[in-house]
Design a protein around this motif. Structure first.
Motif, PDB file in Angstrom:
ATOM      1  N   PRO A  99      -9.255 -33.941  24.821  1.00  0.00           N
ATOM      2  CA  PRO A  99      -8.624 -34.097  23.504  1.00  0.00           C
ATOM      3  C   PRO A  99      -9.159 -33.132  22.464  1.00  0.00           C
ATOM      4  O   PRO A  99      -8.406 -32.638  21.622  1.00  0.00           O
ATOM      5  CB  PRO A  99      -8.912 -35.554  23.144  1.00  0.00           C
ATOM      6  N   GLU A 100     -10.452 -32.814  22.528  1.00  0.00           N
ATOM      7  CA  GLU A 100     -11.014 -31.891  21.535  1.00  0.00           C
ATOM      8  C   GLU A 100     -10.472 -30.475  21.701  1.00  0.00           C
ATOM      9  O   GLU A 100     -10.392 -29.716  20.733  1.00  0.00           O
ATOM     10  CB  GLU A 100     -12.543 -31.881  21.597  1.00  0.00           C
ATOM     11  N   SER A 101     -10.117 -30.105  22.937  1.00  0.00           N
ATOM     12  CA  SER A 101      -9.557 -28.764  23.138  1.00  0.00           C
ATOM     13  C   SER A 101      -8.162 -28.664  22.538  1.00  0.00           C
ATOM     14  O   SER A 101      -7.781 -27.615  22.003  1.00  0.00           O
ATOM     15  CB  SER A 101      -9.525 -28.423  24.632  1.00  0.00           C
ATOM     16  N   VAL A 102      -7.381 -29.745  22.623  1.00  0.00           N
ATOM     17  CA  VAL A 102      -6.060 -29.748  22.002  1.00  0.00           C
ATOM     18  C   VAL A 102      -6.197 -29.716  20.483  1.00  0.00           C
ATOM     19  O   VAL A 102      -5.459 -29.018  19.784  1.00  0.00           O
ATOM     20  CB  VAL A 102      -5.254 -30.980  22.454  1.00  0.00           C
ATOM     21  N   ALA A 103      -7.171 -30.464  19.976  1.00  0.00           N
ATOM     22  CA  ALA A 103      -7.394 -30.506  18.535  1.00  0.00           C
ATOM     23  C   ALA A 103      -7.858 -29.170  17.977  1.00  0.00           C
ATOM     24  O   ALA A 103      -7.780 -28.942  16.762  1.00  0.00           O
ATOM     25  CB  ALA A 103      -8.413 -31.596  18.203  1.00  0.00           C
ATOM     26  N   ALA A 104      -8.313 -28.254  18.858  1.00  0.00           N
ATOM     27  CA  ALA A 104      -8.803 -26.954  18.390  1.00  0.00           C
ATOM     28  C   ALA A 104      -7.668 -26.043  17.947  1.00  0.00           C
ATOM     29  O   ALA A 104      -7.852 -25.206  17.056  1.00  0.00           O
ATOM     30  CB  ALA A 104      -9.627 -26.291  19.489  1.00  0.00           C
ATOM     31  N   TRP A 105      -6.498 -26.157  18.564  1.00  0.00           N
ATOM     32  CA  TRP A 105      -5.410 -25.232  18.238  1.00  0.00           C
ATOM     33  C   TRP A 105      -4.193 -25.904  17.612  1.00  0.00           C
ATOM     34  O   TRP A 105      -3.410 -25.256  16.912  1.00  0.00           O
ATOM     35  CB  TRP A 105      -4.963 -24.450  19.468  1.00  0.00           C
ATOM     36  N   LEU A 106      -4.009 -27.198  17.839  1.00  0.00           N
ATOM     37  CA  LEU A 106      -2.798 -27.849  17.375  1.00  0.00           C
ATOM     38  C   LEU A 106      -2.641 -27.846  15.850  1.00  0.00           C
ATOM     39  O   LEU A 106      -1.532 -27.590  15.345  1.00  0.00           O
ATOM     40  CB  LEU A 106      -2.743 -29.281  17.920  1.00  0.00           C
ATOM     41  N   PRO A 107      -3.694 -28.091  15.059  1.00  0.00           N
ATOM     42  CA  PRO A 107      -3.515 -28.023  13.604  1.00  0.00           C
ATOM     43  C   PRO A 107      -3.121 -26.627  13.114  1.00  0.00           C
ATOM     44  O   PRO A 107      -2.354 -26.499  12.146  1.00  0.00           O
ATOM     45  CB  PRO A 107      -4.892 -28.420  13.062  1.00  0.00           C
ATOM     46  N   VAL A 108      -3.629 -25.583  13.791  1.00  0.00           N
ATOM     47  CA  VAL A 108      -3.236 -24.220  13.422  1.00  0.00           C
ATOM     48  C   VAL A 108      -1.757 -24.002  13.739  1.00  0.00           C
ATOM     49  O   VAL A 108      -1.011 -23.405  12.960  1.00  0.00           O
ATOM     50  CB  VAL A 108      -4.105 -23.192  14.168  1.00  0.00           C
ATOM     51  N   ALA A 109      -1.332 -24.526  14.887  1.00  0.00           N
ATOM     52  CA  ALA A 109       0.077 -24.407  15.257  1.00  0.00           C
ATOM     53  C   ALA A 109       0.977 -25.111  14.251  1.00  0.00           C
ATOM     54  O   ALA A 109       2.070 -24.629  13.941  1.00  0.00           O
ATOM     55  CB  ALA A 109       0.290 -24.986  16.655  1.00  0.00           C
ATOM     56  N   ALA A 110       0.522 -26.247  13.752  1.00  0.00           N
ATOM     57  CA  ALA A 110       1.327 -26.998  12.788  1.00  0.00           C
ATOM     58  C   ALA A 110       1.610 -26.178  11.541  1.00  0.00           C
ATOM     59  O   ALA A 110       2.685 -26.297  10.939  1.00  0.00           O
ATOM     60  CB  ALA A 110       0.606 -28.296  12.411  1.00  0.00           C
ATOM     61  N   ARG A 111       0.670 -25.318  11.157  1.00  0.00           N
ATOM     62  CA  ARG A 111       0.853 -24.506   9.948  1.00  0.00           C
ATOM     63  C   ARG A 111       1.739 -23.294  10.204  1.00  0.00           C
ATOM     64  O   ARG A 111       2.378 -22.800   9.281  1.00  0.00           O
ATOM     65  CB  ARG A 111      -0.513 -24.045   9.425  1.00  0.00           C
ATOM     66  N   ARG A 112       1.795 -22.815  11.449  1.00  0.00           N
ATOM     67  CA  ARG A 112       2.514 -21.576  11.733  1.00  0.00           C
ATOM     68  C   ARG A 112       3.892 -21.795  12.343  1.00  0.00           C
ATOM     69  O   ARG A 112       4.748 -20.910  12.291  1.00  0.00           O
ATOM     70  CB  ARG A 112       1.696 -20.706  12.713  1.00  0.00           C
ATOM     71  N   LEU A 113       4.104 -22.958  12.923  1.00  0.00           N
ATOM     72  CA  LEU A 113       5.316 -23.186  13.699  1.00  0.00           C
ATOM     73  C   LEU A 113       6.515 -23.455  12.800  1.00  0.00           C
ATOM     74  O   LEU A 113       6.448 -24.239  11.857  1.00  0.00           O
ATOM     75  CB  LEU A 113       5.093 -24.379  14.644  1.00  0.00           C
ATOM     76  N   SER A 114       7.649 -22.825  13.152  1.00  0.00           N
ATOM     77  CA  SER A 114       8.903 -23.092  12.446  1.00  0.00           C
ATOM     78  C   SER A 114      10.029 -23.350  13.441  1.00  0.00           C
ATOM     79  O   SER A 114      11.200 -23.235  13.102  1.00  0.00           O
ATOM     80  CB  SER A 114       9.274 -21.908  11.546  1.00  0.00           C
ATOM     81  N   GLY A 115       9.674 -23.684  14.676  1.00  0.00           N
ATOM     82  CA  GLY A 115      10.669 -23.932  15.721  1.00  0.00           C
ATOM     83  C   GLY A 115      10.198 -25.013  16.667  1.00  0.00           C
ATOM     84  O   GLY A 115       9.825 -26.105  16.251  1.00  0.00           O
ATOM     85  N   SER A 116      10.170 -24.702  17.977  1.00  0.00           N
ATOM     86  CA  SER A 116       9.862 -25.718  18.982  1.00  0.00           C
ATOM     87  C   SER A 116       8.440 -25.574  19.515  1.00  0.00           C
ATOM     88  O   SER A 116       7.912 -24.467  19.645  1.00  0.00           O
ATOM     89  CB  SER A 116      10.846 -25.623  20.147  1.00  0.00           C
ATOM     90  N   LEU A 117       7.857 -26.724  19.835  1.00  0.00           N
ATOM     91  CA  LEU A 117       6.527 -26.790  20.433  1.00  0.00           C
ATOM     92  C   LEU A 117       6.630 -27.520  21.767  1.00  0.00           C
ATOM     93  O   LEU A 117       7.173 -28.628  21.833  1.00  0.00           O
ATOM     94  CB  LEU A 117       5.553 -27.526  19.519  1.00  0.00           C
TER      95      LEU A 117
END
Length: 493
Positions: A99-117
């Motif tokens: 879970p900590e590895s997912v938490a390392a990149w997912l918040p950054v993705a939330a700020r940059r994403l404008s489409g599908s994940l």
């Protein structure tokens, strides 16, 4: 993304061979980006920066990033931070991620994403979210404010949904192999109209919890809940909902009746493969319902088909009725269960899926057709994994005791279309089709598709046999598989 030494050596050699000529780099940016998009992974695209200064920042302009097998979550976070363009698609694959590895990149993705994940966590040996009761840790899902589609297969990780924030553009949400944390009402609140005003499709499969799920949405049109373990109460207030699937959610660890209240007046398709009790499951008015698919019907067994029969009694007429009949492999000393089904909704289109496990099935299909004799179209799908299954039934099996169906009268004077798929040519199949032609006095069209294992020589033999049952006014089409493709079959004279 650091360039590899091997990539640098290749680039240097290429420069020497071309004597300084770099025609590829002279192409416009949009053409080069199309080339990079065809590369299999974002890391590979990043390594092109070693080719020349012209390529150094091109990968950062890609509208899509894919990390197919990432073992370094920090590198994903670094790549997302360095990325410069609007990100319309992010696809991440991981092997047994913590879970900590997912938490390392997912918040950054939330700020940059404008489409599908899309995130897929592959965990060898883990097929469902609660096969051993182990809790594997959890992370918090950030508010993906600009995401349009989110598909998370978490490999049995735990997740808590955000208690605040609006998923303003989200239209599709899929959650698989997930353990929900954070209270019984958190998921329902997160997908409500207040938090997801544009959500049209919700899928939750193979999940542990929540126990109380209340979904209130003005935008949802398609919802599927499959194997949501621990669910005790379901409330659905979705006026625009058109397709609802509830499968194997109430079966787990619940001796008491399922409790559900469904308000979906625009519903067109209901698939309820679960416990059902009219005293505790309220379906509301469904005037637009066109397709009904209840739970499986066991032909023989020790557990009555009570839930399925209860659901069928709620409807008098339906456009399409889809029933699944299953013969257990061993039916010795098991009671015949279909006799408990005394009435079926009137159906224009009857779809029957049959798993016979080699048993004689004519009596059970005769029983269903007698209760639904006004159908105009019949589709019969014969499930089987092998051609040898027809010999699986042992001598003296109780399935052959019910033979009256061959002599009893049945008039299917509305049946005009017949479709049979996965036909293998067993004696049981041929006998039943022959009877169908006798019952269906106004049949106009039959389409039959042979099982993919049937050879052409065998197909030709049964083609002639089935043609002998036919009448001149019936248009008959036969199909078989060649090179994995379904093709029209007509043997040479």
């Amino acid at each position: 993304m650091e360039p590899s030494l091997h990539g640098a050596q290749l680039a240097a050699k290429s420069s020497e061979d071309d004597a300084g000529m770099d025609r590829l780099s002279a192409l416009p940016n949009d053409v080069l980006l199309r080339i990079l998009l065809r590369l299999e992974d974002a890391a590979v695209a990043g390594r092109t920066s070693v080719l020349s200064s012209r390529w150094r920042r091109l990968w950062a302009l890609l509208p899509e990033l894919r990390f197919h097998s990432s073992r370094e979550p920090r590198l994903i976070a670094s790549a997302l931070l360095a990325h410069e363009a609007a990100l319309s698609c992010l696809d991440v694959g991981a092997e047994d991620a913590a879970p900590e590895s997912v938490a390392a990149w997912l918040p950054v993705a939330a700020r940059r994403l404008s489409g599908s994940l899309v995130f897929t966590n592959r965990v060898p040996g883990k097929k469902n979210a609660n096969e051993d009761g182990e809790e594997r840790g959890a992370f918090e899902l950030p508010c993906l404010a600009n995401a349009t589609g989110v598909s998370l297969d978490l490999g049995c990780l735990g997740v808590s949904v955000p208690r605040a924030g609006v998923f303003a553009r989200l239209t599709e949400l899929s959650l698989s192999r997930v353990q929900f944390r954070g209270g019984p009402c958190a998921l329902g609140d997160a997908v409500s109209s207040r938090r997801c005003p544009c959500l049209e499709k919700l899928t939750v499969r193979d999940a542990l919890g929540p126990s109380d799920l209340a979904i209130r949405s003005d935008s949802l049109r398609h919802m599927e809940l499959a194997d949501v373990r621990g669910l005790r109460r379901l409330t659905v207030v979705v006026p625009a909902l058109e397709h609802l699937t509830v499968v194997a959610c109430f079966y787990h660890h619940h001796p008491n009746r399922p409790v559900a209240n469904i308000t979906a007046r625009q519903l067109k398709e209901l698939r309820w493969g679960d416990m059902f009790d009219r005293r505790s499951v309220q379906l509301g008015k469904m005037k637009h319902l066109q397709c009904l698919c209840p739970d499986i019907l066991l032909v023989y067994g020790s557990s009555p088909n009570r839930s399925c029969i209860e659901l069928l009694r709620c409807f008098k007429v339906i456009q399409k009725l889809s029933l699944t009949l299953i013969y257990p492999p061993d039916i010795d000393d098991q009671p015949y269960l279909l006799g408990d089904m005394k009435i079926l909704p009137g159906a224009t289109f009857l779809h029957l899926s049959l798993t016979s496990n080699g048993h004689a099935f004519g009596a059970s299909l005769f029983h269903v057709l007698r209760l639904c004799s006004g159908t105009r179209k019949l589709a019969l799908k014969l499930f089987s994994d092998s051609l040898e299954e027809q010999n699986a039934c042992p001598p003296g099996c109780i399935c052959v005791e019910q033979q009256n169906w061959k002599t009893e009268e049945l008039l299917l004077n509305q049946l005009r279309e017949l479709e049979i798929t996965e036909f293998r040519g067993s004696e049981n199949e041929v006998t039943f089709v022959k009877q169908l032609f006798k019952w269906a006095t106004v049949l106009k069209r039959m389409k039959l598709t042979f099982n993919s294992l049937v050879k052409e020589s065998v197909a030709e033999r049964f083609y002639k046999i089935l043609q002998s049952f036919s009448r001149p006014e019936i248009c008959m089409e036969f199909y078989m598989y060649k090179d994995m493709m379904e093709v029209l079959y007509a043997p040479e004279d």
